[in-house]
Design a protein around this motif. Sequence first.
Motif, PDB file in Angstrom:
ATOM      1  N   ASP A  63       0.810  -1.222   0.000  1.00  0.00           N
ATOM      2  CA  ASP A  63       0.000   0.000   0.000  1.00  0.00           C
ATOM      3  C   ASP A  63       0.846   1.277   0.000  1.00  0.00           C
ATOM      4  OD1 ASP A  63       0.825  -0.569   2.619  1.00  0.00           O
ATOM      5  OD2 ASP A  63      -0.957   0.331   3.512  1.00  0.00           O
ATOM      6  N   LEU A  64       2.158   1.171   0.168  1.00  0.00           N
ATOM      7  CA  LEU A  64       3.028   2.346   0.133  1.00  0.00           C
ATOM      8  C   LEU A  64       3.714   2.529  -1.228  1.00  0.00           C
ATOM      9  CD1 LEU A  64       4.857   2.116   3.588  1.00  0.00           C
ATOM     10  CD2 LEU A  64       2.898   3.533   2.972  1.00  0.00           C
ATOM     11  N   VAL A  65       3.676   1.507  -2.073  1.00  0.00           N
ATOM     12  CA  VAL A  65       4.433   1.540  -3.328  1.00  0.00           C
ATOM     13  C   VAL A  65       3.950   2.647  -4.267  1.00  0.00           C
ATOM     14  CG1 VAL A  65       5.076   0.229  -5.396  1.00  0.00           C
ATOM     15  CG2 VAL A  65       5.131  -0.879  -3.167  1.00  0.00           C
ATOM     16  N   SER A  66       2.645   2.861  -4.375  1.00  0.00           N
ATOM     17  CA  SER A  66       2.162   3.888  -5.299  1.00  0.00           C
ATOM     18  C   SER A  66       2.564   5.292  -4.833  1.00  0.00           C
ATOM     19  CB  SER A  66       0.653   3.794  -5.525  1.00  0.00           C
ATOM     20  OG  SER A  66      -0.035   4.056  -4.333  1.00  0.00           O
ATOM     21  N   GLU A  67       2.503   5.547  -3.522  1.00  0.00           N
ATOM     22  CA  GLU A  67       2.926   6.850  -2.993  1.00  0.00           C
ATOM     23  C   GLU A  67       4.440   7.024  -3.175  1.00  0.00           C
ATOM     24  OE1 GLU A  67       2.747  10.632  -1.174  1.00  0.00           O
ATOM     25  OE2 GLU A  67       1.192   9.390  -2.065  1.00  0.00           O
ATOM     26  N   LEU A  68       5.199   5.989  -2.904  1.00  0.00           N
ATOM     27  CA  LEU A  68       6.645   6.044  -3.112  1.00  0.00           C
ATOM     28  C   LEU A  68       6.949   6.331  -4.579  1.00  0.00           C
ATOM     29  CD1 LEU A  68       9.616   5.643  -2.281  1.00  0.00           C
ATOM     30  CD2 LEU A  68       9.265   3.173  -2.627  1.00  0.00           C
ATOM     31  N   SER A  69       6.261   5.647  -5.470  1.00  0.00           N
ATOM     32  CA  SER A  69       6.470   5.845  -6.911  1.00  0.00           C
ATOM     33  C   SER A  69       6.165   7.274  -7.333  1.00  0.00           C
ATOM     34  CB  SER A  69       5.619   4.863  -7.720  1.00  0.00           C
ATOM     35  OG  SER A  69       6.042   3.538  -7.484  1.00  0.00           O
ATOM     36  N   ARG A  88       6.290   9.966  -5.512  1.00  0.00           N
ATOM     37  CA  ARG A  88       7.324  10.853  -4.977  1.00  0.00           C
ATOM     38  C   ARG A  88       8.655  10.679  -5.707  1.00  0.00           C
ATOM     39  NH1 ARG A  88       5.806  13.738  -0.677  1.00  0.00           N
ATOM     40  NH2 ARG A  88       3.850  13.179   0.337  1.00  0.00           N
ATOM     41  N   LEU A  89       8.970   9.466  -6.115  1.00  0.00           N
ATOM     42  CA  LEU A  89      10.195   9.242  -6.893  1.00  0.00           C
ATOM     43  C   LEU A  89      10.087   9.897  -8.266  1.00  0.00           C
ATOM     44  CD1 LEU A  89      11.041   5.539  -5.965  1.00  0.00           C
ATOM     45  CD2 LEU A  89      12.297   7.611  -5.285  1.00  0.00           C
ATOM     46  N   GLU A  90       8.912   9.835  -8.844  1.00  0.00           N
ATOM     47  CA  GLU A  90       8.711  10.491 -10.139  1.00  0.00           C
ATOM     48  C   GLU A  90       8.968  11.999 -10.010  1.00  0.00           C
ATOM     49  OE1 GLU A  90       5.516  10.567 -13.792  1.00  0.00           O
ATOM     50  OE2 GLU A  90       4.745  10.182 -11.770  1.00  0.00           O
ATOM     51  N   ALA A 150      11.114   8.416   0.091  1.00  0.00           N
ATOM     52  CA  ALA A 150      10.669   7.256   0.873  1.00  0.00           C
ATOM     53  C   ALA A 150      10.147   7.687   2.242  1.00  0.00           C
ATOM     54  CB  ALA A 150      11.816   6.257   1.016  1.00  0.00           C
ATOM     55  N   ARG A 151      10.889   8.555   2.900  1.00  0.00           N
ATOM     56  CA  ARG A 151      10.455   9.019   4.223  1.00  0.00           C
ATOM     57  C   ARG A 151       9.077   9.681   4.146  1.00  0.00           C
ATOM     58  NH1 ARG A 151      14.580   8.467   7.757  1.00  0.00           N
ATOM     59  NH2 ARG A 151      16.707   8.505   6.943  1.00  0.00           N
ATOM     60  N   LYS A 152       8.883  10.535   3.123  1.00  0.00           N
ATOM     61  CA  LYS A 152       7.604  11.237   2.970  1.00  0.00           C
ATOM     62  C   LYS A 152       6.473  10.280   2.599  1.00  0.00           C
ATOM     63  CE  LYS A 152       9.729  15.608   1.721  1.00  0.00           C
ATOM     64  NZ  LYS A 152      10.112  16.479   0.605  1.00  0.00           N
ATOM     65  N   ALA A 153       6.815   9.167   1.949  1.00  0.00           N
ATOM     66  CA  ALA A 153       5.798   8.177   1.580  1.00  0.00           C
ATOM     67  C   ALA A 153       5.481   7.231   2.735  1.00  0.00           C
ATOM     68  CB  ALA A 153       6.273   7.370   0.369  1.00  0.00           C
ATOM     69  N   GLY A 154       6.221   7.366   3.839  1.00  0.00           N
ATOM     70  CA  GLY A 154       5.960   6.515   5.001  1.00  0.00           C
ATOM     71  C   GLY A 154       6.775   5.239   5.037  1.00  0.00           C
ATOM     72  N   ALA A 157       9.836   0.324 -12.242  1.00  0.00           N
ATOM     73  CA  ALA A 157       9.420   1.635 -12.757  1.00  0.00           C
ATOM     74  C   ALA A 157      10.666   2.420 -13.149  1.00  0.00           C
ATOM     75  CB  ALA A 157       8.623   2.400 -11.698  1.00  0.00           C
ATOM     76  N   ARG A 158      10.496   3.276 -14.151  1.00  0.00           N
ATOM     77  CA  ARG A 158      11.576   4.156 -14.628  1.00  0.00           C
ATOM     78  C   ARG A 158      10.973   5.528 -14.867  1.00  0.00           C
ATOM     79  NH1 ARG A 158      15.908   1.182 -17.203  1.00  0.00           N
ATOM     80  NH2 ARG A 158      15.464  -1.026 -17.136  1.00  0.00           N
ATOM     81  N   TRP A 159      11.746   6.563 -14.464  1.00  0.00           N
ATOM     82  CA  TRP A 159      11.296   7.932 -14.687  1.00  0.00           C
ATOM     83  C   TRP A 159      12.429   8.725 -15.302  1.00  0.00           C
ATOM     84  CZ3 TRP A 159      10.776   5.478  -9.893  1.00  0.00           C
ATOM     85  CH2 TRP A 159       9.478   5.054  -9.587  1.00  0.00           C
ATOM     86  N   PRO A 160      12.143   9.522 -16.329  1.00  0.00           N
ATOM     87  CA  PRO A 160      13.186  10.367 -16.928  1.00  0.00           C
ATOM     88  C   PRO A 160      13.582  11.478 -15.970  1.00  0.00           C
ATOM     89  CG  PRO A 160      11.054  10.854 -17.912  1.00  0.00           C
ATOM     90  CD  PRO A 160      10.846   9.685 -16.989  1.00  0.00           C
ATOM     91  N   LEU A 161      14.863  11.806 -15.994  1.00  0.00           N
ATOM     92  CA  LEU A 161      15.338  12.938 -15.187  1.00  0.00           C
ATOM     93  C   LEU A 161      15.004  14.243 -15.894  1.00  0.00           C
ATOM     94  CD1 LEU A 161      18.830  11.747 -13.884  1.00  0.00           C
ATOM     95  CD2 LEU A 161      16.583  11.467 -12.843  1.00  0.00           C
ATOM     96  N   GLY A 162      14.774  15.268 -15.107  1.00  0.00           N
ATOM     97  CA  GLY A 162      14.547  16.597 -15.644  1.00  0.00           C
ATOM     98  C   GLY A 162      13.282  16.754 -16.451  1.00  0.00           C
TER      99      GLY A 162
END
Length: 190
Positions: free
Chosen positions: A54-60, A62-64, A111-115, A182-187
């Motif tokens: 249940d934390l993976v979507s929030e983490l994702s 925030r990582l994006e 990660a910290r902000k996502a719990g 998951a992969r996210w482009p930088l910038g």
Amino acid sequence: MRLFAAVLPPDEVVHELALEVAELKRLPGADGLRWTGRPGWHFTLAFYGEVEDDLVSELSARLERAAHRTPAFPLALRGGGQFGRGRALWAGAEGDLVTLRLLADRTEAAARKAGVPMGEHRRYKAHLTVARSRHAVNARAYVDALAGFGSRTWTVDELVLVRSNLPKSGLAGEQPRYEAVARWPLGGAG
């Protein structure tokens, strides 16, 4: 899921490192080390451990955002070192290490902000682990051999969330399996 955020070197850099590691494996005592395989060659930015589903979507999410706020940057493998009296042998990095460290800090903060429970904060040290040992070993010959190693420079243009599947067979030498989830482009590119 057992997760971590990482920067993955491109295939041509992995090939250059593979040639260097093949030379390291010829040094005396190399058979006493557990050499990591090509799929395990990455720069871990933040290790999350077991993350509740249940934390993976929030983490994702925030990582994006962290990826979007961080510009692409140049990086190369350069030199090497060891941690823990030879318990970990690694290749180092050269290039825009300030931005690499910033990205590592942002992935930890995400990660910290996502719990996601994180241990105490440590200053990021860019390294790509090539071998491990259960016991302290004299790694001087390996570190000396890595001193002259350098790969081509590439542009880091994505942040990757990686799932690590630990070995289950108990067979000696079995390596963890890694999959990019998951992969996210930088910038904000791409």
